[in-house]
Scaffold this motif. Sequence first.
Motif, mmCIF file in Angstrom:
data_model
loop_
_atom_site.group_PDB
_atom_site.id
_atom_site.type_symbol
_atom_site.label_atom_id
_atom_site.label_comp_id
_atom_site.label_asym_id
_atom_site.label_seq_id
_atom_site.Cartn_x
_atom_site.Cartn_y
_atom_site.Cartn_z
ATOM 1 N N GLN A 32 4.028 -0.804 -7.881
ATOM 2 C CA GLN A 32 2.682 -1.112 -7.443
ATOM 3 C C GLN A 32 1.698 -0.022 -7.883
ATOM 4 O O GLN A 32 0.578 -0.276 -8.289
ATOM 5 C CB GLN A 32 2.684 -1.231 -5.905
ATOM 6 N N ASN A 33 2.146 1.207 -7.774
ATOM 7 C CA ASN A 33 1.290 2.336 -8.162
ATOM 8 C C ASN A 33 2.191 3.475 -8.601
ATOM 9 O O ASN A 33 2.741 4.199 -7.762
ATOM 10 C CB ASN A 33 0.418 2.777 -6.984
ATOM 11 N N ASN B 189 0.829 -1.202 0.000
ATOM 12 C CA ASN B 189 0.000 0.000 0.000
ATOM 13 C C ASN B 189 0.865 1.254 0.000
ATOM 14 O O ASN B 189 1.140 1.835 1.050
ATOM 15 C CB ASN B 189 -0.908 -0.010 1.242
ATOM 16 N N LYS C 78 1.588 6.153 -9.675
ATOM 17 C CA LYS C 78 1.058 7.502 -9.491
ATOM 18 C C LYS C 78 1.019 7.892 -8.019
ATOM 19 O O LYS C 78 0.281 8.787 -7.630
ATOM 20 C CB LYS C 78 -0.356 7.577 -10.074
#
Lengths: 690, 315
Positions: A100-101, A55, A103
């Motif tokens: 993972q992300n 996360n 952005k």
Amino acid sequence: MHGRPRKPLKPVDEAAVAAKAEKLRALQSEFLSNHQNKIYSKEAVELSAKLLEINPELYTAWNYRKLAVQQNLAQCESDPESVNSILDEELKVVENALRQNFKSYGAWHHRKWVLEKGHSSMDKELGLLDKFQAMDARNFHAWNYRRFVAALMKRSDEDELEHTQNMIDKNLSNYSAWHNRSVLLSNLMKKAAPGFTSKDEVLTREYELVREALFTDEDDQSGWFYHLWLLDQTVRSEFPLLVSSWPVEGSDISLPAADYLDGCASMNVFHYSSRNFPLVLYFNQSVRGVNSSTVSVSCGFNLNIDLIWKPLSSTDSQSAKVWATHLAIPDAELHSSEAYQVEVKVGFSQGIVSTTGVAYSHPSQISFQLHLQKTPLESGQDSRFGRIQWKDDCFAVYEPGSAEPDLVNLLDNLTIKNEVESTASTWQARIIDDETNIFRDLLDCKIGKLTVARLLTAYNSLRPLDKPVHCKEVLELYSELMKLDPSHYQYYKDNHSLVLLQQVTSSKESLLSRCFHYRDSTLSTNGSPLCLRLNNLAISQLGSFEKLLWVQMLDLSNNELQSIEGLEALQLLSQLCLSNNKFRSFTALESLRYLKSLKVLDISQNEIGSHSIDTTRYLFRSPLSHSVGSCDWNINYLSSETYWEAFFVLKDMGLTQLDVAGNAITSKSFNVFLEKLLPTLKWLDGVEVN
Amino acid sequence: MEFNPPLLTSSQRTLSLFPLPLHFPLEIRTAGEVEFPPPPKRHAPPLQQALNTIESTLVAMGELAADKHVKYILAVEKRKDSFESAVLEHLRMNGAYWGLTTLDLLDKRDVVDSNEIIEWILKCQHESGGFAGNIGHDPHILYTLSAIQVLALFDKLNVLDVDKVSTYIAGLQNEDGSFSGDIWGEVDTRFSYIAICGLSILKCLDKINVERAVNYIISCRNVDGGFGCTPGGESHAGQIFCCVAALAITGALHYVDKDLLGWWLCERQVKSGGLNGRPEKLPDDTENGGISDRPDDAVDIFHTYFGVAGKTVAA
């Protein structure tokens, strides 16, 4: 949710998901406890890395890692290898998180924070960026990061410009690349870097570059906004210039001999009805610094007081395109036999500056004559009008006679000649001409039509002293666009209106054909004011104000106006009709606050008050702007809270006649409120006020 | 009653961090500059009328859409066991704002227990004065605004030590007028908007250097009329909202080229009728029961909020 299909979960999936969630919650809980207790052991820090991999949006974990890094760095200050390994670890965690992300704000910021500690080879960063931009060329995080790295590495704007070229070569539809190009080019031109000093050359190159993008896919927006910017750069006037003024150069103003409340004009000379008359300066762009040092006004008689110049802007207390002051002529000074020469000198001393920072360097001088009207109006006659009625049969076409050279002279001199404009326009006109010819090939599509319309309009803006050309074609293009692209109807309509008004105000014949005498049976024709009628034109936006500074009586009824923004420049306005338009609020009429001479106002048959919450209030102007002084609300008015918008706009006006019928806000209590607000009112909705 | 965070994929979190003002434009004022008569109280006739209009619009659509939205929001709140809700725990304060404001727009604010919510909000406040996204997390300007907004929604701003909160926010302004999100220094025009909006709700706008704040926002204006997150940043509808709103509140709208930006914004509407955030990107937000960003995509509270808010403005 983006990219997630709507599907109910199967029972076995649900159980797995619940277990995953439980595990995550346990991790988070442990992490928060470490954070609270400031535990930065190896295990604790690894836990945070694990969490961030699952996360990356867990912002507190990034904060925690920064604290851990600070502590660990402090402990091994002297050992560069340890420092590097600590920072390397952080960069790895960021990379994992970005995978993972990509952005994640938190991840990108953490990387910047690490780099600022002076680590990581920049080539590595650029390599990383290339990878990200290959995955998603529009990722603005990557572009922002690139800007950050380029600054840190002190990469030149020229090199970065080349990078945008590479991106564009790979894919023409890359708005981000075009955007970045505009930023870099602006900088290079601003600092006059070698190879970027000739605007002509730079822009010609860019037009060629973007042409391919535009013709490859006309629906793709990327190139079009860039092209619009190039057009703006081509026609944008570098210098702040005076465009028009009131009074007009060479005019002859006659003032009433005695203190009238309101008079009327004889058209033998241009006549102004009050002893307190305005001087208006209209510039081609917003400027500041207009005051009695930078603008000198000299008359045959002394005006002991320094004139106070105010910017006519409801949003900005410092700068505006239009500036005005008022000359108060002292009674004792004037003799009815003399004509006084007045000279207004603009910008002969330094101080006027455009809001973009360019100094005003083309001084102008305006001279006009003032004299007293020899006799008052026919004695025994009440100088005040009966009620003005804005009906067609009250207006008679203006017949210019030989005794009235002044209006014609006035209309001939509406635009001030600025020499500097004619010399610069050669390359600009050439570019626009070339582009127009090229885009005539795209006239079958929306963006082609719009671009040609914009180009033709731009061409006219380069030649303010000449009659505009191609107006008919531009109007047709906008009409076609209104049909072709109805979702943007209002935008095209507004532009159509602006061009229409340019056409109408472009010549004295055209203006004269719209001038009318107002006939009132109580007055002889000698005393009737001249009215400019721009009614029934279906206009939705006003413009060309620089051509209308001389107007005292204006009929804008039966149009589609939603705002009168810009009308504040018409300081002479004393009678104004706005009936049968689309005004939805008093805020839309805010410009009226600047029209100190306004006596007669008709805003009937509109939509004022139809929306209980004025959703446009913040779009037009925030009531919280600095230029707004505090209002005295402690007035014993009925319902001033309910009608506070009307209060704010109308309160200081000396209106003698007001029409508000046919609006949603219309009511008996509103009229009672108006009568109290405007003690000078004689007529309200056609009824005499007691 | 604990409020579960909304369902969002992490890759779209960028869009999630644009808090919108409450009761815009009624409640936003600044201290000292101008005195206006107090705006109509909440649920005074004009506002109630507006809410009634919204409700009747939704009902008139042929389905009890409003009730469906409410049921959805409350259901989200109950789904604690989902992975998504765990992953979004840290921005629960934002989720509270979106969910509660949506309920408020549907005039169903009374289905939640305001006291519980307020109690939880106050537990998220730090000694610095700032608020965290959830209990135990670090303070950040984002969640500070959501906290202020939720308290304003319940008319309970008085539980705040206004001086403390406003000092926290004002302390995040930098020399160049920009605002950091927290002590770790990330700068973004979103934070400028948040600071200005938050302080205007608290009526302490004079605690920051407004002129510098405005100048920084202007420095982020692009040639297409839009605004980016930092100087040179590409125009994005979300950033534009933040910058234009901040300029509106501070009375600096004249720095916006209305025609140019207006054109850019209306070009965000694509053939399907949806709106994208930047040129050549996919549109967001279509409505179907609770609201998702596209037909066939899963619904979530974030888009429900924007969908209902959009209908409100259109009504």
